[in-house]
Write an enzyme that holds these catalytic residues in place. Structure first.
Site, PDB file in Angstrom:
ATOM      1  N   CYS A 174       0.877  -1.156   0.025  1.00 11.15           N
ATOM      2  CA  CYS A 174      -0.068   0.150   0.080  1.00 11.15           C
ATOM      3  C   CYS A 174       0.743   1.105   0.154  1.00 11.15           C
ATOM      4  O   CYS A 174       2.154   1.082  -0.279  1.00 11.15           O
ATOM      5  CB  CYS A 174      -1.080   0.143   1.111  1.00 11.15           C
ATOM      6  SG  CYS A 174      -0.489   0.250   2.834  1.00 11.15           S
TER       7      CYS A 174
HETATM    8  C1  RB5 Z   1      -3.987   5.285   0.784  1.00  9.59           C
HETATM    9  O1  RB5 Z   1      -4.032   6.583   0.180  1.00  9.59           O
HETATM   10  C2  RB5 Z   1      -3.072   5.097   1.628  1.00  9.59           C
HETATM   11  O2  RB5 Z   1      -3.671   5.611   3.036  1.00  9.59           O
HETATM   12  C3  RB5 Z   1      -2.531   3.419   1.982  1.00  9.59           C
HETATM   13  O3  RB5 Z   1      -2.196   3.368   0.758  1.00  9.59           O
HETATM   14  C4  RB5 Z   1      -1.902   3.178   3.068  1.00  9.59           C
HETATM   15  O4  RB5 Z   1      -0.653   4.025   2.969  1.00  9.59           O
HETATM   16  C5  RB5 Z   1      -2.208   3.023   4.491  1.00  9.59           C
HETATM   17  O5  RB5 Z   1      -1.478   2.775   5.162  1.00  9.59           O
END
Ligand code: RB5
Length: 153
Positions: free
Chosen positions: A65
């Site tokens: 993520c």
């Molecule tokens: C998405 O914007 C972001 O919050 C996600 O990718 C991640 O970093 C969450 O921990």
């Protein structure tokens, strides 16, 4: 090794790079998405990657993520998943050898692709040591997981 690979919009580009890298290294990738920049919710793709591991479709999971934090929090809520957020090779290796990690989380906005590939290589090459003290500690973690489930209303 069969590896489930997932991402949200913050990680899909690094995921695509890692998919090619893992395939080149001779691994079988189970791609659970997402493959586009449109915003999605990381718990949904973390669940897909985790399910692939729990069902036996994959031996390990990797989720990318933006920071790796959200995916790691989500993955560690899923019984049977032991997720580690690693941006260095030492943690990626030791997380498996000592802690029996079966799921790696990475931040697509944090780490460069070449270092990420090295981290993934270390994670995939490592095996749980089965040392008595590490089995004891891992089993205490599993007991915490059980306690958490028992306390659910
Ligand atoms: C998405 O914007 C972001 O919050 C996600 O990718 C991640 O970093 C969450 O921990």
């Amino acid at each position: 090794m069969r590896i489930a690979l997932g991402a949200d919009h913050g990680g899909f580009e690094l995921k695509a790079f890692l998919q090619k890298f893992l395939t080149r290294e001779g691994h079988e990738v189970v791609n659970v998405g997402v493959d586009a920049p449109q915003p999605v919710d990381y718990p949904d793709y973390t669940r897909k990657a985790a399910q692939a591991v729990l069902s036996g479709q994959a031996e390990r999971g990797i989720m990318v993520c933006g920071s790796g934090v959200g995916a790691c929090i989500a993955a560690n809520k899923i019984a049977g998943i032991r997720a580690a957020l690693c941006h260095d090779t030492f943690s990626a290796r030791q997380g498996v050898e000592d802690d029996d990690a079966n799921f790696l989380c990475l931040g697509g906005r944090i780490i460069g692709s070449e270092l990420a590939a090295e981290v993934v290589r270390a994670f995939v090459a490592a095996r749980f040591s089965q040392a008595e003290r590490h089995v004891r500690r891992r089993d205490k973690v599993l007991a915490l997981e059980k306690e958490g489930r028992a306390q659910r209303p």
